[in-house]
Design a protein around this motif. Structure first.
Motif, PDB file in Angstrom:
ATOM      1  N   TRP A  27     -10.637  51.685   6.768  1.00  0.00           N
ATOM      2  CA  TRP A  27      -9.422  50.871   6.708  1.00  0.00           C
ATOM      3  C   TRP A  27      -9.671  49.587   5.919  1.00  0.00           C
ATOM      4  O   TRP A  27      -8.884  49.213   5.041  1.00  0.00           O
ATOM      5  N   LYS A  28     -10.774  48.922   6.193  1.00  0.00           N
ATOM      6  CA  LYS A  28     -11.105  47.689   5.486  1.00  0.00           C
ATOM      7  C   LYS A  28     -11.394  47.968   4.013  1.00  0.00           C
ATOM      8  O   LYS A  28     -10.959  47.237   3.124  1.00  0.00           O
ATOM      9  N   GLY A  29     -12.154  49.058   3.756  1.00  0.00           N
ATOM     10  CA  GLY A  29     -12.528  49.388   2.383  1.00  0.00           C
ATOM     11  C   GLY A  29     -11.340  49.726   1.516  1.00  0.00           C
ATOM     12  O   GLY A  29     -11.272  49.323   0.346  1.00  0.00           O
ATOM     13  N   ARG A  35      -8.962  44.412  -4.639  1.00  0.00           N
ATOM     14  CA  ARG A  35      -9.752  43.236  -5.000  1.00  0.00           C
ATOM     15  C   ARG A  35     -10.949  43.647  -5.853  1.00  0.00           C
ATOM     16  O   ARG A  35     -11.265  43.006  -6.871  1.00  0.00           O
ATOM     17  N   VAL A  36     -11.622  44.728  -5.469  1.00  0.00           N
ATOM     18  CA  VAL A  36     -12.765  45.229  -6.233  1.00  0.00           C
ATOM     19  C   VAL A  36     -12.337  45.580  -7.656  1.00  0.00           C
ATOM     20  O   VAL A  36     -13.001  45.201  -8.632  1.00  0.00           O
ATOM     21  N   ILE A  98     -17.781  51.344 -11.540  1.00  0.00           N
ATOM     22  CA  ILE A  98     -17.034  50.794 -10.400  1.00  0.00           C
ATOM     23  C   ILE A  98     -17.004  51.850  -9.301  1.00  0.00           C
ATOM     24  O   ILE A  98     -16.733  53.025  -9.565  1.00  0.00           O
ATOM     25  N   ILE A  99     -17.276  51.426  -8.073  1.00  0.00           N
ATOM     26  CA  ILE A  99     -17.209  52.326  -6.911  1.00  0.00           C
ATOM     27  C   ILE A  99     -16.378  51.634  -5.836  1.00  0.00           C
ATOM     28  O   ILE A  99     -16.629  50.482  -5.490  1.00  0.00           O
ATOM     29  N   CYS A 100     -15.380  52.335  -5.332  1.00  0.00           N
ATOM     30  CA  CYS A 100     -14.562  51.768  -4.264  1.00  0.00           C
ATOM     31  C   CYS A 100     -13.897  52.884  -3.476  1.00  0.00           C
ATOM     32  O   CYS A 100     -13.983  54.061  -3.840  1.00  0.00           O
ATOM     33  N   TYR A 101     -13.252  52.512  -2.399  1.00  0.00           N
ATOM     34  CA  TYR A 101     -12.431  53.461  -1.651  1.00  0.00           C
ATOM     35  C   TYR A 101     -11.153  53.752  -2.430  1.00  0.00           C
ATOM     36  O   TYR A 101     -10.690  52.931  -3.231  1.00  0.00           O
ATOM     37  N   PHE A 113      -2.664  51.226  -8.363  1.00  0.00           N
ATOM     38  CA  PHE A 113      -4.016  51.670  -8.684  1.00  0.00           C
ATOM     39  C   PHE A 113      -4.095  52.169 -10.131  1.00  0.00           C
ATOM     40  O   PHE A 113      -4.967  51.749 -10.910  1.00  0.00           O
ATOM     41  N   LEU A 114      -3.176  53.046 -10.513  1.00  0.00           N
ATOM     42  CA  LEU A 114      -3.223  53.629 -11.854  1.00  0.00           C
ATOM     43  C   LEU A 114      -2.835  52.628 -12.928  1.00  0.00           C
ATOM     44  O   LEU A 114      -3.325  52.699 -14.059  1.00  0.00           O
ATOM     45  N   ARG A 115      -1.991  51.665 -12.590  1.00  0.00           N
ATOM     46  CA  ARG A 115      -1.646  50.607 -13.538  1.00  0.00           C
ATOM     47  C   ARG A 115      -2.867  49.732 -13.808  1.00  0.00           C
ATOM     48  O   ARG A 115      -3.078  49.252 -14.924  1.00  0.00           O
ATOM     49  N   THR A 116      -3.688  49.543 -12.788  1.00  0.00           N
ATOM     50  CA  THR A 116      -4.883  48.702 -12.934  1.00  0.00           C
ATOM     51  C   THR A 116      -5.969  49.398 -13.743  1.00  0.00           C
ATOM     52  O   THR A 116      -6.592  48.803 -14.617  1.00  0.00           O
TER      53      THR A 116
END
Length: 413
Positions: A27-29, A35-36, A98-101, A113-116
């Protein structure tokens, strides 16, 4: 309907995160993912996006990631996970930029997400079918590939009540599936841009073998013996079966790498071993100069990250999980050309089925089955040798999916 369900799931996860540490990490990730991305995305770079639900799917995608980086260094790699069991283990993986949830699959999250990222292509590994992400990728004309996917008749896509959701499969540019059954099932619902390439896990275990570590502690324990039994990712039901067998085979050395490394579980294993001399890997490592490691009968691996290299020291292997939700990775053992024994819950694991067909793997239902196959492997050296060769040849014969996928995808550009 999908979006309603997704928002209900989102609320459920938020509540569950209060009580469950693993869910809280996820949930936090996922909330922290934007932000990541904001901090790390290079606006001038072209990103290839890989998504893996968890660690197992990551291992299937890893050969592709590393080969693409080698062949096409002009691209950057974004790697996302859904589960903490993948992210927490591989969050420092050097093969991705880059690695993220992956944020929950709501329309708002998917668009943001995809716009970023603005990926130039995306790879979804095995079972990942996120409705909003995939539809927006298709709308943006971003090529999307499903890799090492495998389909079964009982999946929702092929039921009358799943026809609407099955439209999500039309968002993929191409499917790289593991077998003919998957191709036929997709063809029945009108999806024909499908290639049978196999499973990239075969490529991965061959890579792991090439990169395997020399383990001095294990070598000192084995002490030149050819009678070494390696049990990997074992659970309590597995241990209840294989440990008693060696009461009458004291000349065999046993290496046990349990799936759950906790003091309670380790104590249970040691109690079952009775008066046999047991040594724990971490203790042997700390006291390497004073311990007589070679005189021990059993070595318990009480740390992570060694199992794939440990199989090399075995004569016969056992892979756990087959008396629970399903067997673990049999290929990590088979690649070292040793026969693999495993429990009955293996019907949906194509690699286990293939090993059985080729004569390099054996499933058991109980202690009597285990005794029968072990007695035969121990008594008949010719049989042991032939099954060992069969296991290794099976892995080598199925390799090559990685190259087929990359040649196909980049040949289209």
């Amino acid at each position: 309907m999908y979006n309603i369900i997704m928002y209900i799931c989102l609320c459920g996860v938020a509540v569950a995160s209060i009580f469950n540490r693993k869910v809280r990490k996820m949930w936090k990730g996922e909330r922290d993912a934007f932000r990541v991305l904001r901090e790390k995305v290079d606006k001038d770079a072209e990103y290839i996006w890989f998504h893996a639900a968890s660690l197992g799917e990551f291992e299937q995608g890893r050969p592709l990631i590393e080969e693409i980086r080698r062949r096409y260094p002009n691209y950057k790699i974004l790697l996302t996970f859904f589960s903490p069991s993948g992210y927490e283990v591989r969050k420092n993986y050097q093969g991705a930029d880059i690695i993220c949830y992956l944020p929950f699959d709501t329309v708002t999250n998917a668009r943001r997400f995809l716009r970023t990222i603005q990926p130039v292509m995306a790879f979804f590994i095995k079972y990942e079918f996120w409705y909003n992400y995939l539809h927006i990728l298709k709308h943006r004309n971003v090529p999307v590939y499903s890799v090492s996917s495998i389909f079964r008749p009982d999946q929702v896509f092929f039921k009358w009540y799943g026809r609407q959701y099955a439209h999500v499969l039309r968002c993929f540019t191409r499917f790289f599936v593991q077998n003919e059954i998957s191709r036929e099932l997709l063809a029945k619902i009108g999806i024909t841009d499908v290639e049978i390439v196999g499973d990239t896990r075969f490529d991965r275990v061959l890579q792991i073998k090439e990169q395997s570590k020399q383990l001095p502690i294990v070598e000192r324990f084995v002490n030149g013996s050819k009678n070494v039994f390696v049990a990997g990712s074992s659970w309590q039901p597995d241990e209840d079966i294989f440990i008693p067998y060696f009461d009458s085979h004291k000349d065999w050395k046993i290496i046990i790498a349990p799936h759950v490394i906790g003091e309670n579980h380790l104590k249970q294993i040691i109690d079952k071993l009775g008066n046999r001399k047991v040594i724990r890997y971490t203790e042997a490592e700390k006291n390497a100069d004073s311990y007589d490691i070679g005189s021990a009968d059993v070595l318990i691996i009480d740390c992570f990250g060694l199992l794939s290299s440990i199989y090399r020291y075995g004569s016969i292997s056992y892979v756990g999980g087959g008396f629970g939700v399903g067997i673990h990775n049999v290929l990590e053992a088979a690649v070292w050309e040793i026969p693999v024994v495993f429990g009955p819950n293996n019907k949906n694991f194509m690699e286990a089925q293939g090993l059985k067909t080729e004569g390099g793997g054996f499933d058991i239902n109980d202690a009597n089955d285990f005794r029968i196959i072990m007695d035969k492997l121990i008594a008949d050296k010719q049989f042991l040798d032939s099954t060992s060769v069969a296991a290794g040849n099976f892995v080598k014969s199925k390799a090559g999916a990685m190259t087929k996928v990359i040649d196909d995808v980049f040949g289209l550009i």
